[in-house]
Motif scaffolding. Structure first.
Motif, mmCIF file in Angstrom:
data_model
loop_
_atom_site.group_PDB
_atom_site.id
_atom_site.type_symbol
_atom_site.label_atom_id
_atom_site.label_comp_id
_atom_site.label_asym_id
_atom_site.label_seq_id
_atom_site.Cartn_x
_atom_site.Cartn_y
_atom_site.Cartn_z
ATOM 1 N N ASN A 285 -12.379 22.145 4.144
ATOM 2 C CA ASN A 285 -12.109 23.741 4.551
ATOM 3 C C ASN A 285 -10.654 23.811 4.426
ATOM 4 O O ASN A 285 -9.898 22.981 4.232
ATOM 5 C CB ASN A 285 -12.465 23.743 5.929
ATOM 6 C CG ASN A 285 -14.253 23.555 6.084
ATOM 7 O OD1 ASN A 285 -14.959 24.233 5.792
ATOM 8 N ND2 ASN A 285 -14.413 22.329 6.623
ATOM 9 N N LYS A 286 -10.486 25.128 4.934
ATOM 10 C CA LYS A 286 -9.029 25.591 4.758
ATOM 11 C C LYS A 286 -7.982 24.536 5.344
ATOM 12 O O LYS A 286 -8.057 24.191 6.743
ATOM 13 C CB LYS A 286 -8.845 27.060 5.173
ATOM 14 C CG LYS A 286 -7.462 27.583 5.285
ATOM 15 C CD LYS A 286 -7.485 28.805 6.011
ATOM 16 C CE LYS A 286 -6.107 29.454 5.810
ATOM 17 N NZ LYS A 286 -6.079 31.116 6.268
ATOM 18 N N GLY A 287 -6.920 24.216 4.851
ATOM 19 C CA GLY A 287 -6.234 23.298 5.243
ATOM 20 C C GLY A 287 -6.293 21.748 5.184
ATOM 21 O O GLY A 287 -5.392 21.047 5.480
ATOM 22 N N ASP A 288 -7.451 21.619 4.403
ATOM 23 C CA ASP A 288 -7.854 20.128 4.432
ATOM 24 C C ASP A 288 -7.091 19.665 2.934
ATOM 25 O O ASP A 288 -6.894 20.424 1.998
ATOM 26 C CB ASP A 288 -9.315 19.950 4.187
ATOM 27 C CG ASP A 288 -10.080 20.024 5.541
ATOM 28 O OD1 ASP A 288 -9.405 20.018 6.591
ATOM 29 O OD2 ASP A 288 -11.204 20.317 5.568
ATOM 30 N N VAL A 289 -6.865 18.380 2.953
ATOM 31 C CA VAL A 289 -6.370 17.689 1.983
ATOM 32 C C VAL A 289 -7.278 16.517 1.455
ATOM 33 O O VAL A 289 -7.830 15.704 2.249
ATOM 34 C CB VAL A 289 -4.799 16.918 2.195
ATOM 35 C CG1 VAL A 289 -4.339 16.195 1.024
ATOM 36 C CG2 VAL A 289 -3.892 18.181 2.865
ATOM 37 N N PHE A 290 -7.217 16.517 -0.196
ATOM 38 C CA PHE A 290 -8.164 15.485 -0.562
ATOM 39 C C PHE A 290 -7.135 14.597 -1.733
ATOM 40 O O PHE A 290 -6.509 15.356 -2.424
ATOM 41 C CB PHE A 290 -9.421 15.687 -0.943
ATOM 42 C CG PHE A 290 -10.300 14.712 -1.168
ATOM 43 C CD1 PHE A 290 -11.187 14.084 -0.143
ATOM 44 C CD2 PHE A 290 -10.683 14.520 -2.616
ATOM 45 C CE1 PHE A 290 -12.107 13.193 -0.566
ATOM 46 C CE2 PHE A 290 -11.863 13.340 -2.805
ATOM 47 C CZ PHE A 290 -12.373 12.841 -1.903
ATOM 48 N N VAL A 291 -7.405 13.373 -2.029
ATOM 49 C CA VAL A 291 -6.705 12.773 -3.044
ATOM 50 C C VAL A 291 -7.987 12.276 -4.337
ATOM 51 O O VAL A 291 -8.843 11.803 -3.775
ATOM 52 C CB VAL A 291 -5.969 11.539 -2.622
ATOM 53 C CG1 VAL A 291 -5.544 10.658 -3.690
ATOM 54 C CG2 VAL A 291 -5.015 12.028 -1.549
ATOM 55 N N PHE A 292 -7.672 12.487 -5.254
ATOM 56 C CA PHE A 292 -8.286 12.207 -6.567
ATOM 57 C C PHE A 292 -7.242 10.954 -7.274
ATOM 58 O O PHE A 292 -6.329 11.208 -7.866
ATOM 59 C CB PHE A 292 -8.403 13.315 -7.476
ATOM 60 C CG PHE A 292 -9.220 14.262 -6.906
ATOM 61 C CD1 PHE A 292 -10.569 14.375 -6.557
ATOM 62 C CD2 PHE A 292 -8.513 15.522 -6.460
ATOM 63 C CE1 PHE A 292 -11.208 15.354 -5.805
ATOM 64 C CE2 PHE A 292 -9.122 16.383 -5.819
ATOM 65 C CZ PHE A 292 -10.612 16.542 -5.446
ATOM 66 N N PRO A 293 -7.720 9.782 -7.417
ATOM 67 C CA PRO A 293 -7.074 8.499 -7.943
ATOM 68 C C PRO A 293 -6.676 8.796 -9.321
ATOM 69 O O PRO A 293 -7.614 9.430 -10.157
ATOM 70 C CB PRO A 293 -7.645 7.326 -7.661
ATOM 71 C CG PRO A 293 -8.728 7.871 -6.305
ATOM 72 C CD PRO A 293 -8.998 9.313 -6.625
ATOM 73 N N ILE A 294 -5.612 8.120 -10.015
ATOM 74 C CA ILE A 294 -5.244 8.642 -11.284
ATOM 75 C C ILE A 294 -6.431 8.054 -12.199
ATOM 76 O O ILE A 294 -6.996 7.056 -12.071
ATOM 77 C CB ILE A 294 -3.956 7.811 -11.812
ATOM 78 C CG1 ILE A 294 -3.416 7.954 -13.055
ATOM 79 C CG2 ILE A 294 -4.108 6.208 -11.458
ATOM 80 C CD1 ILE A 294 -2.032 7.130 -13.399
ATOM 81 N N GLY A 295 -6.870 8.981 -13.422
ATOM 82 C CA GLY A 295 -7.680 8.426 -14.348
ATOM 83 C C GLY A 295 -9.255 8.654 -13.882
ATOM 84 O O GLY A 295 -9.815 8.540 -15.078
ATOM 85 N N LEU A 296 -9.571 8.885 -12.625
ATOM 86 C CA LEU A 296 -10.867 9.129 -12.570
ATOM 87 C C LEU A 296 -11.550 10.256 -12.653
ATOM 88 O O LEU A 296 -10.753 11.201 -12.627
ATOM 89 C CB LEU A 296 -11.140 8.431 -10.937
ATOM 90 C CG LEU A 296 -10.754 7.010 -10.454
ATOM 91 C CD1 LEU A 296 -11.251 6.602 -9.368
ATOM 92 C CD2 LEU A 296 -11.404 6.189 -11.667
ATOM 93 N N ILE A 297 -12.623 10.513 -13.053
ATOM 94 C CA ILE A 297 -13.423 11.845 -13.200
ATOM 95 C C ILE A 297 -13.494 12.322 -11.929
ATOM 96 O O ILE A 297 -13.952 11.600 -10.937
ATOM 97 C CB ILE A 297 -14.898 11.647 -14.054
ATOM 98 C CG1 ILE A 297 -14.368 11.101 -15.305
ATOM 99 C CG2 ILE A 297 -15.705 12.947 -14.094
ATOM 100 C CD1 ILE A 297 -15.931 10.809 -16.182
ATOM 101 N N HIS A 298 -13.088 13.702 -11.772
ATOM 102 C CA HIS A 298 -13.348 14.333 -10.438
ATOM 103 C C HIS A 298 -13.659 15.878 -10.944
ATOM 104 O O HIS A 298 -13.478 16.180 -11.803
ATOM 105 C CB HIS A 298 -12.012 14.041 -9.445
ATOM 106 C CG HIS A 298 -10.737 14.488 -10.322
ATOM 107 N ND1 HIS A 298 -10.144 14.019 -11.418
ATOM 108 C CD2 HIS A 298 -9.936 15.795 -10.310
ATOM 109 C CE1 HIS A 298 -8.947 14.726 -11.672
ATOM 110 N NE2 HIS A 298 -9.047 15.664 -10.939
ATOM 111 N N PHE A 299 -13.747 16.544 -9.547
ATOM 112 C CA PHE A 299 -14.244 17.976 -9.740
ATOM 113 C C PHE A 299 -14.012 18.614 -8.412
ATOM 114 O O PHE A 299 -13.929 17.850 -7.312
ATOM 115 C CB PHE A 299 -15.602 17.916 -10.155
ATOM 116 C CG PHE A 299 -16.731 17.333 -9.004
ATOM 117 C CD1 PHE A 299 -17.221 18.201 -8.201
ATOM 118 C CD2 PHE A 299 -17.104 16.040 -9.012
ATOM 119 C CE1 PHE A 299 -17.992 17.527 -6.950
ATOM 120 C CE2 PHE A 299 -18.034 15.584 -8.176
ATOM 121 C CZ PHE A 299 -18.244 16.255 -7.202
#
Length: 220
Positions: free
Chosen positions: A143-157
């Motif tokens: 939701n608004k203001g939330d933060v998420f990390v996608f590790p290097i090289g991994l498929i994400h969306f």
């Protein structure tokens, strides 16, 4: 004594591995000369005496991107090609706009970890671990203001699961993180990958592969 030497060697390797993927700067600034014909790992620096404020400036990130495409999203990058002063600094960012129910389709950044902050709207996001980890899918609704990390090289969306537009800002630890959009790379390569190879890989009929390769694959 031998144990101490081995420990020092291991520590030296560890120290080397924890460096950022982009080369560390060896001078105050290294503004990219975007017109240089010289090809190096990164960008050639121009004379620091010629640097100006505009080399470290980008405007317009407050303006929505055009999401009227097949996937319903638009990425506005702020990489070294947009801010020449990012050269050797190991950071960049992007604005991602989503139409209602639009998505930023599965992709990878081969040279960067991404940290995403939702500015407006509600997003369903996720990434897939490697074969070694059973291709486990890790997802979260943001939701608004939330933060998420996608590790290097991994498929994400990321996908907008709301009926109103959504906006996110992504920060990446590379001046040029690269983007590999999975569908584009597999079915839109130039020249095309053999349909026989893809049919066997995806366990699909050749005609299905031919259909997929004939599509117009959008770069978000």
């Amino acid at each position: 004594m031998a144990a101490r030497i081995l420990l020092l060697v291991l520590l030296s390797f560890t120290t080397t591995l924890i460096h950022a993927y982009d080369p560390s700067p060896l001078q105050d600034i290294c503004v990219a000369d975007l017109k240089s014909p010289v090809f190096v790992n990164g960008r050639v620096c121009k004379d620091p005496k010629l640097a100006k404020a505009d080399d470290f400036f980008f405007e317009g990130l407050d303006k929505p991107g055009n999401t009227s495409n097949n996937v319903g999203s638009k990425v506005t990058p702020v990489f070294v090609d947009q801010i020449a002063g990012l050269n050797t600094l190991g950071i960049s960012l992007a604005r991602i706009d989503f139409a209602p129910y639009g998505e930023n389709p599965p992709h990878t950044h081969p040279r960067a970890t991404e940290i995403l902050t939702v500015i407006e709207g509600r997003l369903y996001v996720g990434f897939v671990l490697s074969n070694q980890n059973n291709n486990s899918l890790i997802t979260k609704v943001l939701n608004k203001g939330d933060v998420f990390v996608f590790p290097i090289g991994l498929i994400h969306f990321q996908a907008n699961i709301g009926h109103t537009p959504a906006v996110a800002i992504a920060a990446l630890n590379s001046q040029n993180p690269g983007v590999i959009t999975i569908a584009n790379s597999i079915f839109g390569s130039n020249p095309p990958i053999s349909d026989k190879i893809l049919a066997k890989a995806f366990q699909l009929d050749n005609k299905v592969i031919d259909y997929l390769q004939a599509q117009f694959w959008v770069d978000p």
